[in-house]
Design an enzyme around this catalytic site. Sequence first.
Site, PDB file in Angstrom:
ATOM      1  N   LEU A  59       8.419  -5.909   9.208  1.00 46.77           N
ATOM      2  CA  LEU A  59       7.021  -6.257   9.398  1.00 46.77           C
ATOM      3  C   LEU A  59       6.406  -6.461   8.022  1.00 46.77           C
ATOM      4  O   LEU A  59       6.790  -5.795   7.058  1.00 46.77           O
ATOM      5  CB  LEU A  59       6.260  -5.144  10.128  1.00 46.77           C
ATOM      6  N   ASP A  60       5.435  -7.372   7.923  1.00 44.94           N
ATOM      7  CA  ASP A  60       4.705  -7.536   6.681  1.00 44.94           C
ATOM      8  C   ASP A  60       4.079  -6.202   6.275  1.00 44.94           C
ATOM      9  O   ASP A  60       3.736  -5.377   7.126  1.00 44.94           O
ATOM     10  CB  ASP A  60       3.575  -8.560   6.831  1.00 44.94           C
ATOM     11  N   MET A  61       3.889  -6.014   4.987  1.00 47.05           N
ATOM     12  CA  MET A  61       3.258  -4.801   4.482  1.00 47.05           C
ATOM     13  C   MET A  61       1.911  -4.544   5.157  1.00 47.05           C
ATOM     14  O   MET A  61       1.570  -3.410   5.505  1.00 47.05           O
ATOM     15  CB  MET A  61       3.075  -4.911   2.972  1.00 47.05           C
TER      16      MET A  61
END
Length: 219
Positions: A59-61
């Site tokens: 997942l993106d940060m």
Amino acid sequence: MTPTPGSVAIEPLYADDTLLVFDKPSGLLAVPGRGVDKQDCLSARVQARYPDALIVHRLDMATSGLMVMARGAEAQRALSVAFAAREVSKRYVAIVAGRLDAVPGGWGTIDLPIIVDWPRRPLRMVDRIHGKPSLTRWRVLEVDETGTRTRVELEPVTGRSHQLRVHLRELGHPILGDTLYAPPDVQAQAGRLLLHACALRFAHPLTGEALVFERSAPF
């Protein structure tokens, strides 16, 4: 790879000898980045307790929500195959700018190919000639009383980096708090990216049991 001293351990929502499921908070990297200041991440914190834990997807940060990790190389291969074969159902919740009207039948689709925007990487962009096929299903959950925000449910059929963020921007409804793809006034409407991985459904790679994990959005 070690977690930053003082970093908080994240308890699994589910754990067995084959896989682990976590609710990643927004602002925490999934895997380490470049530089000593980017070594604290979900995988490092998990591996401090489960040394055999391996990344399967990311997942993106800025995105919060459900992530599964494999325990050992065999489980990692099996889960990676399931993701690649689109045998894993993923659902997200987002709040986007503007009033997004529901479509007949409930679910709409965004079918726009995505490519890396090399001069501005890590940004992505739509490229109808060179982009990789990218498909997102979406449906309206709620429009706020002012008509300026819409809560949507999203299903990424493909799994391109930044796919949901790019597709919603192209739809004309960027996600609130998106510092990469939203204009400044939309960025300023939230202190974080309002995107959350709320559901995962897949077959257990060892037993074949149907597993369903859900986690409500914290916004």
